[in-house]
Design an enzyme around this catalytic site. Structure first.
Site, mmCIF file in Angstrom:
data_model
loop_
_atom_site.group_PDB
_atom_site.id
_atom_site.type_symbol
_atom_site.label_atom_id
_atom_site.label_comp_id
_atom_site.label_asym_id
_atom_site.label_seq_id
_atom_site.Cartn_x
_atom_site.Cartn_y
_atom_site.Cartn_z
ATOM 1 N N GLY A 15 0.898 -1.036 0.015
ATOM 2 C CA GLY A 15 -0.139 0.049 -0.136
ATOM 3 C C GLY A 15 0.981 1.275 -0.074
ATOM 4 O O GLY A 15 1.658 1.300 0.750
ATOM 5 N N ALA A 26 15.588 11.090 -0.919
ATOM 6 C CA ALA A 26 16.517 11.006 -0.138
ATOM 7 C C ALA A 26 17.762 9.935 -0.558
ATOM 8 O O ALA A 26 18.732 9.881 -0.359
ATOM 9 C CB ALA A 26 16.165 10.670 1.252
ATOM 10 N N ARG A 76 1.254 -5.160 -5.258
ATOM 11 C CA ARG A 76 1.403 -6.319 -4.199
ATOM 12 C C ARG A 76 1.551 -7.438 -5.292
ATOM 13 O O ARG A 76 0.404 -8.065 -5.737
ATOM 14 C CB ARG A 76 0.034 -6.525 -3.260
ATOM 15 C CG ARG A 76 -0.217 -5.276 -2.451
ATOM 16 C CD ARG A 76 -1.499 -5.616 -1.296
ATOM 17 N NE ARG A 76 -2.075 -4.529 -1.016
ATOM 18 C CZ ARG A 76 -1.613 -3.626 -0.001
ATOM 19 N NH1 ARG A 76 -0.543 -3.943 0.732
ATOM 20 N NH2 ARG A 76 -2.315 -2.715 0.282
ATOM 21 N N ASP A 107 4.729 -4.921 5.892
ATOM 22 C CA ASP A 107 4.764 -6.156 6.382
ATOM 23 C C ASP A 107 5.343 -7.003 5.095
ATOM 24 O O ASP A 107 6.172 -7.890 4.926
ATOM 25 C CB ASP A 107 3.951 -6.552 7.015
ATOM 26 C CG ASP A 107 4.049 -7.569 7.991
ATOM 27 O OD1 ASP A 107 4.903 -7.658 8.630
ATOM 28 O OD2 ASP A 107 2.933 -8.529 8.291
ATOM 29 N N THR A 130 4.437 2.487 5.629
ATOM 30 C CA THR A 130 2.769 2.133 5.624
ATOM 31 C C THR A 130 2.237 2.856 6.595
ATOM 32 O O THR A 130 2.693 3.417 7.501
ATOM 33 C CB THR A 130 2.778 0.677 5.997
ATOM 34 O OG1 THR A 130 1.283 0.473 6.257
ATOM 35 C CG2 THR A 130 3.727 0.264 7.270
ATOM 36 N N ASP A 132 -0.126 2.017 8.234
ATOM 37 C CA ASP A 132 -0.589 1.396 9.633
ATOM 38 C C ASP A 132 0.249 1.367 10.798
ATOM 39 O O ASP A 132 -0.379 1.132 11.851
ATOM 40 C CB ASP A 132 -0.602 -0.291 9.152
ATOM 41 C CG ASP A 132 -1.635 -0.261 8.017
ATOM 42 O OD1 ASP A 132 -2.542 0.214 7.678
ATOM 43 O OD2 ASP A 132 -1.534 -1.342 7.428
ATOM 44 N N ASP A 134 2.423 -0.572 11.797
ATOM 45 C CA ASP A 134 2.497 -1.770 12.619
ATOM 46 C C ASP A 134 3.979 -2.586 12.361
ATOM 47 O O ASP A 134 3.872 -3.817 12.923
ATOM 48 C CB ASP A 134 1.383 -2.720 12.019
ATOM 49 C CG ASP A 134 1.359 -3.023 10.685
ATOM 50 O OD1 ASP A 134 2.350 -2.283 9.683
ATOM 51 O OD2 ASP A 134 0.831 -3.965 10.078
ATOM 52 N N ARG A 176 -5.375 -2.200 8.831
ATOM 53 C CA ARG A 176 -5.551 -3.676 8.566
ATOM 54 C C ARG A 176 -5.683 -4.262 9.946
ATOM 55 O O ARG A 176 -6.661 -4.004 10.438
ATOM 56 C CB ARG A 176 -3.995 -4.136 7.921
ATOM 57 C CG ARG A 176 -4.075 -5.619 7.261
ATOM 58 C CD ARG A 176 -2.746 -5.788 6.889
ATOM 59 N NE ARG A 176 -2.564 -5.047 5.361
ATOM 60 C CZ ARG A 176 -3.087 -5.357 4.304
ATOM 61 N NH1 ARG A 176 -3.883 -6.597 4.052
ATOM 62 N NH2 ARG A 176 -2.867 -4.582 3.275
ATOM 63 N N ALA A 191 -12.739 11.115 20.922
ATOM 64 C CA ALA A 191 -13.567 9.992 20.613
ATOM 65 C C ALA A 191 -14.550 9.618 21.844
ATOM 66 O O ALA A 191 -13.697 9.313 22.989
ATOM 67 C CB ALA A 191 -13.383 8.781 19.875
ATOM 68 N N LYS A 218 -24.490 14.684 26.158
ATOM 69 C CA LYS A 218 -23.725 14.916 25.197
ATOM 70 C C LYS A 218 -24.325 15.096 23.980
ATOM 71 O O LYS A 218 -25.419 14.554 23.455
ATOM 72 C CB LYS A 218 -22.895 13.570 24.909
ATOM 73 C CG LYS A 218 -21.749 13.246 25.918
ATOM 74 C CD LYS A 218 -20.578 12.289 25.530
ATOM 75 C CE LYS A 218 -19.534 12.388 26.618
ATOM 76 N NZ LYS A 218 -18.238 12.516 26.065
ATOM 77 N N ARG A 252 -25.390 7.290 12.270
ATOM 78 C CA ARG A 252 -24.647 7.425 11.015
ATOM 79 C C ARG A 252 -23.300 6.676 11.163
ATOM 80 O O ARG A 252 -22.726 6.538 11.939
ATOM 81 C CB ARG A 252 -24.589 8.631 10.332
ATOM 82 C CG ARG A 252 -25.868 9.408 10.460
ATOM 83 C CD ARG A 252 -26.628 8.937 9.065
ATOM 84 N NE ARG A 252 -27.746 9.982 8.774
ATOM 85 C CZ ARG A 252 -29.073 9.518 9.435
ATOM 86 N NH1 ARG A 252 -29.209 8.496 10.224
ATOM 87 N NH2 ARG A 252 -29.946 10.497 9.218
ATOM 88 N N GLN A 260 -7.453 8.052 3.440
ATOM 89 C CA GLN A 260 -6.320 7.986 4.428
ATOM 90 C C GLN A 260 -4.836 7.671 3.943
ATOM 91 O O GLN A 260 -3.942 7.846 4.658
ATOM 92 C CB GLN A 260 -6.489 6.799 5.537
ATOM 93 C CG GLN A 260 -7.724 7.220 6.382
ATOM 94 C CD GLN A 260 -8.331 5.838 7.000
ATOM 95 O OE1 GLN A 260 -8.197 5.387 8.078
ATOM 96 N NE2 GLN A 260 -9.009 5.262 6.363
ATOM 97 N N ARG A 261 -4.895 7.109 2.644
ATOM 98 C CA ARG A 261 -3.563 6.717 1.987
ATOM 99 C C ARG A 261 -3.023 8.061 1.353
ATOM 100 O O ARG A 261 -1.762 7.945 0.806
ATOM 101 C CB ARG A 261 -3.700 5.722 1.125
ATOM 102 C CG ARG A 261 -3.981 4.643 2.055
ATOM 103 C CD ARG A 261 -2.863 3.582 1.718
ATOM 104 N NE ARG A 261 -2.615 2.877 0.439
ATOM 105 C CZ ARG A 261 -3.410 1.849 0.017
ATOM 106 N NH1 ARG A 261 -3.751 1.085 0.893
ATOM 107 N NH2 ARG A 261 -3.236 1.260 -1.367
HETATM 108 O O1 F6P Z 1 -1.443 -1.421 4.435
HETATM 109 C C1 F6P Z 1 -2.149 -0.359 4.325
HETATM 110 C C2 F6P Z 1 -3.600 -0.210 4.084
HETATM 111 O O2 F6P Z 1 -4.197 0.782 3.879
HETATM 112 C C3 F6P Z 1 -4.377 -1.068 5.220
HETATM 113 O O3 F6P Z 1 -4.480 -0.105 6.088
HETATM 114 C C4 F6P Z 1 -5.437 -1.661 4.530
HETATM 115 O O4 F6P Z 1 -6.149 -2.652 5.262
HETATM 116 C C5 F6P Z 1 -4.956 -2.051 3.103
HETATM 117 O O5 F6P Z 1 -3.627 -1.198 2.939
HETATM 118 C C6 F6P Z 1 -5.908 -1.678 2.048
HETATM 119 O O6 F6P Z 1 -5.308 -2.274 0.683
HETATM 120 P P1 F6P Z 1 -5.725 -1.954 -0.481
HETATM 121 O O7 F6P Z 1 -5.465 -0.619 -0.879
HETATM 122 O O8 F6P Z 1 -5.036 -3.011 -1.374
HETATM 123 O O9 F6P Z 1 -7.267 -2.323 -0.658
#
Ligand code: F6P
Length: 328
Positions: A15, A26, A76, A107, A130, A132, A134, A176, A191, A218, A252, A260-261
């Site tokens: 991703g 760099a 991938r 990963d 990434t 994530d 993680d 993920r 939250a 609230k 909702r 987010q990416r």
């Molecule tokens: O690893 C990054 C990520 O955005 C995860 O947060 C998400 O589960 C996954 O990739 C989504 O992957 P794709 O873009 O292949 O649907």
């Protein structure tokens, strides 16, 4: 051990993450500065198998530090995990006279890198990229800071409309199998509840807390749900809650998804990407192989790829306690 590296192959895989371009820049500039040549490999390991490789120079990376995505594209590749695929990739690197490889990804990327560098005589350095966060062995991965800031910006907007209508929103975020994005952005948006895979979700308790929130008057409520939470996605959980709290809340659901990416990397991600990129080239020149370059306590940290793929980065459970107190 130091070995002579003359040409580095560079790829991004898995991703995409904001800051990957800053890292590409760099790596390319550090390599050139140190008298090395750089080949850009397109579409991750798939491009390595297909020989989609071109020379890069200082101008190839001009004006990209601020851009999201990756100019090298990403994929991938399932084929890379086959013996045949890996062998073709190796032959293509040899044909291009690439004698060191730098891979930016998460990963899955590191799993491939670990296997490849165990089988073939080309040293590999991994850089964690990434959203994530993680990856074991680094406090931060490239793209994470930008992603959480994107989530915060989006949820702040949802909070406005939620407050105007006295609504309860379930907002699903990426990650993920990990809850870093949910936990950190959840605290930052105030939250009412945060559901993550690292901590068991108790539906009855969640309903009780939301009921209490309603009694405390609230005017809006936000529940952040990590996509990997065992209790299900935001829609599943919202449905369960709705059966119990229909007369309390108008509910909702928003799934933030791939927003987010994308986007301009934050300053923090650009600096992280720049530091890791420089350190990766220096590590390769210094004779390192089969390691990840991460950042621990604000210092460059080298970890064997084998370790990185075996372990996960762990959540600070105290942050869950803090989130709970502050949602009172
Ligand atoms: O690893 C990054 C990520 O955005 C995860 O947060 C998400 O589960 C996954 O990739 C989504 O992957 P794709 O873009 O292949 O649907």
């Amino acid at each position: 051990m130091s070995r002579t590296i003359k040409r580095i192959g560079l790829l991004t895989s898995g991703g995409d993450a904001p800051g990957m371009n800053a890292c590409i820049r760099a790596v390319v500039r550090t390599a050139l500065y140190n008298g090395l040549l750089v080949s850009g490999i397109y579409r991750g390991y798939q491009g390595m198998i297909e020989g989609d490789i071109s020379d890069m120079n200082s101008r190839s990376v001009s004006n990209i530090i601020q851009r999201g995505g990756t100019i090298l594209k990403s994929a991938r590749s399932k084929e890379f995990m086959t013996e045949e695929g890996m062998k073709s990739a190796y032959h293509n690197l040899k044909a291009e006279r690439i004698d060191g490889l730098i891979v930016i990804g998460g990963d899955g990327t590191f799993r491939g890198a670990d296997e490849f560098s165990n089988k073939y005589d080309i040293p590999v350095i991994g850089i964690p990229g990434t959203i994530d966060n993680d990856m074991y062995g680094t406090d931060l991965t490239i793209g994470y800071d930008t992603a959480i800031n994107t989530v915060v910006e989006c949820v702040d907007k949802i909070r406005d409309t939620a407050t105007s209508h006295n609504r309860l929103f379930f907002i699903e975020v990426m990650g993920r199998d990990a809850g870093f994005i949910a936990l950190h952005s959840g605290i930052a948006v105030g939250a009412e509840a945060i559901l993550i895979p690292e901590s068991e979700t108790d539906n009855a308790k969640l309903i009780e807390e939301l009921e209490l929130g309603w009694r405390r008057k609230k005017t809006s409520s936000i529940v952040i749900v990590a996509e990997g939470d065992q209790a299900g996605g935001a829609f599943d959980i919202a449905n369960k809650v709705e059966t119990k709290l229909k007369d309390r809340y108008d509910i909702r659901v928003t799934v933030l998804g791939h927003i987010q990416r994308g986007g301009c990397p934050t300053c923090k991600d650009r600096v992280l990407a720049s530091r890791l990129g420089v350190a990766a080239v220096e590590a390769l020149q210094g004779g390192d192989s089969n390691i990840m370059i991460g950042l621990k306590h604000n210092k460059i940290n080298k970890v064997p790829l084998e370790q990185c793929v075996k372990h996960n980065n762990t959540i600070n459970q105290d942050l869950m306690r803090i989130a709970n107190i502050l949602s009172y």
